[in-house]
Design an enzyme around this catalytic site. Structure first.
Site, PDB file in Angstrom:
ATOM      1  N   LYS A  51      78.261  11.350  18.685  1.00 19.26           N
ATOM      2  CA  LYS A  51      79.442  10.464  18.694  1.00 19.26           C
ATOM      3  C   LYS A  51      80.471  11.159  17.809  1.00 19.26           C
ATOM      4  O   LYS A  51      80.409  11.064  16.573  1.00 19.26           O
ATOM      5  CB  LYS A  51      79.044   9.104  18.115  1.00 19.26           C
TER       6      LYS A  51
ATOM      7  N   GLY B 208      85.976   4.096  22.184  1.00 17.99           N
ATOM      8  CA  GLY B 208      86.826   3.185  22.969  1.00 17.99           C
ATOM      9  C   GLY B 208      87.113   3.667  24.380  1.00 17.99           C
ATOM     10  O   GLY B 208      86.351   4.423  24.965  1.00 17.99           O
TER      11      GLY B 208
ATOM     12  N   ASP C 255      83.157  -2.166  23.798  1.00 16.82           N
ATOM     13  CA  ASP C 255      82.139  -3.218  24.007  1.00 16.82           C
ATOM     14  C   ASP C 255      81.620  -3.331  25.438  1.00 16.82           C
ATOM     15  O   ASP C 255      81.036  -4.355  25.786  1.00 16.82           O
ATOM     16  CB  ASP C 255      82.700  -4.601  23.600  1.00 16.82           C
TER      17      ASP C 255
ATOM     18  N   LYS D  46      78.875   1.338  26.147  1.00 19.14           N
ATOM     19  CA  LYS D  46      78.798   2.811  26.067  1.00 19.14           C
ATOM     20  C   LYS D  46      77.605   3.265  25.232  1.00 19.14           C
ATOM     21  O   LYS D  46      76.910   4.211  25.585  1.00 19.14           O
ATOM     22  CB  LYS D  46      80.070   3.395  25.424  1.00 19.14           C
ATOM     23  N   THR D  47      77.388   2.585  24.111  1.00 14.59           N
ATOM     24  CA  THR D  47      76.302   3.027  23.228  1.00 14.59           C
ATOM     25  C   THR D  47      74.943   2.788  23.880  1.00 14.59           C
ATOM     26  O   THR D  47      74.065   3.662  23.850  1.00 14.59           O
ATOM     27  CB  THR D  47      76.388   2.313  21.865  1.00 14.59           C
ATOM     28  N   VAL D  48      74.787   1.623  24.485  1.00 12.53           N
ATOM     29  CA  VAL D  48      73.501   1.313  25.137  1.00 12.53           C
ATOM     30  C   VAL D  48      73.268   2.271  26.309  1.00 12.53           C
ATOM     31  O   VAL D  48      72.167   2.816  26.470  1.00 12.53           O
ATOM     32  CB  VAL D  48      73.468  -0.168  25.594  1.00 12.53           C
TER      33      VAL D  48
ATOM     34  N   GLU E 194      79.251  10.363  23.243  1.00  9.40           N
ATOM     35  CA  GLU E 194      79.860   9.033  23.424  1.00  9.40           C
ATOM     36  C   GLU E 194      81.260   9.022  22.825  1.00  9.40           C
ATOM     37  O   GLU E 194      81.452   9.325  21.647  1.00  9.40           O
ATOM     38  CB  GLU E 194      79.015   7.929  22.754  1.00  9.40           C
TER      39      GLU E 194
ATOM     40  N   ARG F  98      72.608   3.067  15.534  1.00 11.52           N
ATOM     41  CA  ARG F  98      72.108   2.116  16.545  1.00 11.52           C
ATOM     42  C   ARG F  98      71.263   2.840  17.595  1.00 11.52           C
ATOM     43  O   ARG F  98      70.227   2.344  18.026  1.00 11.52           O
ATOM     44  CB  ARG F  98      73.280   1.372  17.183  1.00 11.52           C
TER      45      ARG F  98
ATOM     46  N   PRO G  41      71.097  -4.029  33.849  1.00 11.40           N
ATOM     47  CA  PRO G  41      71.244  -5.474  33.624  1.00 11.40           C
ATOM     48  C   PRO G  41      71.129  -5.794  32.136  1.00 11.40           C
ATOM     49  O   PRO G  41      70.703  -4.941  31.353  1.00 11.40           O
ATOM     50  CB  PRO G  41      70.070  -6.061  34.401  1.00 11.40           C
TER      51      PRO G  41
HETATM   52  N1  LIG Z   1      72.383  -3.968  29.068  1.00 14.16           N
HETATM   53  C1  LIG Z   1      72.419  -4.575  27.891  1.00 14.16           C
HETATM   54  N2  LIG Z   1      71.435  -5.436  27.523  1.00 14.16           N
HETATM   55  C2  LIG Z   1      71.471  -6.070  26.325  1.00 14.16           C
HETATM   56  N3  LIG Z   1      72.471  -5.933  25.424  1.00 14.16           N
HETATM   57  C3  LIG Z   1      73.468  -5.085  25.733  1.00 14.16           C
HETATM   58  C4  LIG Z   1      73.489  -4.380  26.957  1.00 14.16           C
HETATM   59  N4  LIG Z   1      74.621  -3.628  26.978  1.00 14.16           N
HETATM   60  C5  LIG Z   1      75.260  -3.852  25.835  1.00 14.16           C
HETATM   61  N5  LIG Z   1      74.591  -4.729  25.067  1.00 14.16           N
HETATM   62  C6  LIG Z   1      75.003  -5.234  23.751  1.00 14.16           C
HETATM   63  O1  LIG Z   1      76.413  -5.505  23.826  1.00 14.16           O
HETATM   64  C7  LIG Z   1      77.091  -5.040  22.671  1.00 14.16           C
HETATM   65  C8  LIG Z   1      78.136  -3.989  23.076  1.00 14.16           C
HETATM   66  O2  LIG Z   1      77.480  -2.855  23.620  1.00 14.16           O
HETATM   67  P1  LIG Z   1      77.772  -1.373  23.109  1.00 14.16           P
HETATM   68  O3  LIG Z   1      76.826  -0.463  23.823  1.00 14.16           O
HETATM   69  O4  LIG Z   1      77.780  -1.302  21.623  1.00 14.16           O
HETATM   70  O5  LIG Z   1      79.269  -1.187  23.641  1.00 14.16           O
HETATM   71  P2  LIG Z   1      80.347  -0.041  23.324  1.00 14.16           P
HETATM   72  O6  LIG Z   1      79.594   1.154  22.817  1.00 14.16           O
HETATM   73  O7  LIG Z   1      81.030   0.200  24.624  1.00 14.16           O
HETATM   74  O8  LIG Z   1      81.285  -0.620  22.301  1.00 14.16           O
HETATM   75  C9  LIG Z   1      76.014  -4.507  21.740  1.00 14.16           C
HETATM   76  O9  LIG Z   1      75.633  -5.536  20.863  1.00 14.16           O
HETATM   77  C10 LIG Z   1      74.862  -4.157  22.675  1.00 14.16           C
HETATM   78  O10 LIG Z   1      73.603  -4.187  22.060  1.00 14.16           O
HETATM   79 MG   LIG Z   2      79.730   2.407  21.116  1.00 11.69          MG
END
Ligand SMILES: Nc1ncnc2c1ncn2[C@@H]1O[C@H](COP(=O)(O)OP(=O)(O)O)[C@@H](O)[C@H]1O
Ligand SMILES: [Mg+2]
Length: 219
Positions: free
Chosen positions: A36, A106, A16, A19-21, A103, A50, A187
């Site tokens: 992934k 975890g 969380d 990483k995905t974003v 990606e 996503r 941001p």
């Molecule tokens: N810079 C950002 N701006 C807006 N929402 C974000 C941002 N970074 C992460 N999020 C949101 O936070 C949540 C976790 O991000 P995610 O990329 O899925 O994390 P991970 O892949 O590390 O588990 C998601 O709902 C994502 O859309």
């Molecule tokens: Mg992810």
């Protein structure tokens, strides 16, 4: 032609952290393909879906997972719950034209099987790593511990990408103690979409920065 070194692994200090974003940000900026390899939890189609939705990517820019498990738990356990063993040999890097963004599942010490941690798999791939970390409170400990683990195994880390509200001290402190650069800071985006990601990519001059980083490695 794109050199084989234009492949990056995106790891996180935790689940969380973004990483995905951040992977989507890199996929768009580097015109890369997304992979992934291990997905735990398929609600909403998983991270590949996503990224596809966020960037509106054509199918050939998204490679299928090597393993996709139904439960959103650590891969080693998700595999057991689905009664489908994760076979590490099947995590071999896929052939792919152009740049590739991988990606991970975890954080670094997440078990992929009961014998293999995510960080062991990073060692097998040997690809340059971008570590995604939270920007704010709690990041110093998580990030410095992650960097120490990567360094102990001599893994190549390109730098950090900090995700979240700008923090006025953490970037400097992480660079000082971590001994690596903060490559970029993302941001909270509202809306979070292709255009806002693109704007931040451009504003931070990330195309030339990554080109230099990745091409520098292949010289
Ligand atoms: N810079 C950002 N701006 C807006 N929402 C974000 C941002 N970074 C992460 N999020 C949101 O936070 C949540 C976790 O991000 P995610 O990329 O899925 O994390 P991970 O892949 O590390 O588990 C998601 O709902 C994502 O859309
Ligand atoms: Mg992810």
């Amino acid at each position: 032609m794109t050199s084989p070194s234009r492949r990056i692994v995106v790891c996180g200090t935790d689940t969380d952290v973004g990483k995905t974003v951040v992977s989507a940000w890199l996929v768009q900026g580097l015109e890369a393909t997304y992979w992934k390899p291990v997905q735990s939890g398929l609600d909403g189609g998983g991270d590949r879906e996503r990224v596809r939705n966020l960037l509106d990517l054509p199918p050939h820019r998204l490679l299928p997972e090597a393993f996709a498990f139904s439960q959103p738990v650590s891969p080693h356990w998700a595999a057991e719950l689905d009664q489908r063993p994760l076979v590490p040999k099947q995590l071999k890097l896929p052939a792919c034209d152009g740049a590739l963004v991988v990606e991970t599942a975890g954080g670094l010490m997440v078990p992929l099987t009961r014998q293999l941690l995510q960080i062991d798999q990073l060692q097998r791939w040997g690809l340059p790593i971008v570590l995604v970390a939270r920007s704010g409170l709690g990041t110093l400990n998580h990030t410095l511990l992650s960097l120490e683990a990567l360094r102990t195994r001599n893994l190549p880390v390109l730098g950090l990408i900090l995700n979240g509200p700008h923090h006025s001290d953490n970037p400097t402190t992480l660079e000082t103690f971590g001994g690596i650069p903060v490559l970029a800071q993302l941001p909270p985006l509202n809306p979070l979409n292709r255009a806002t990601l693109q704007q931040h990519w451009q504003d931070q001059g990330l195309s030339p920065k990554f080109q230099e980083l990745l091409d520098g490695r292949s010289r």
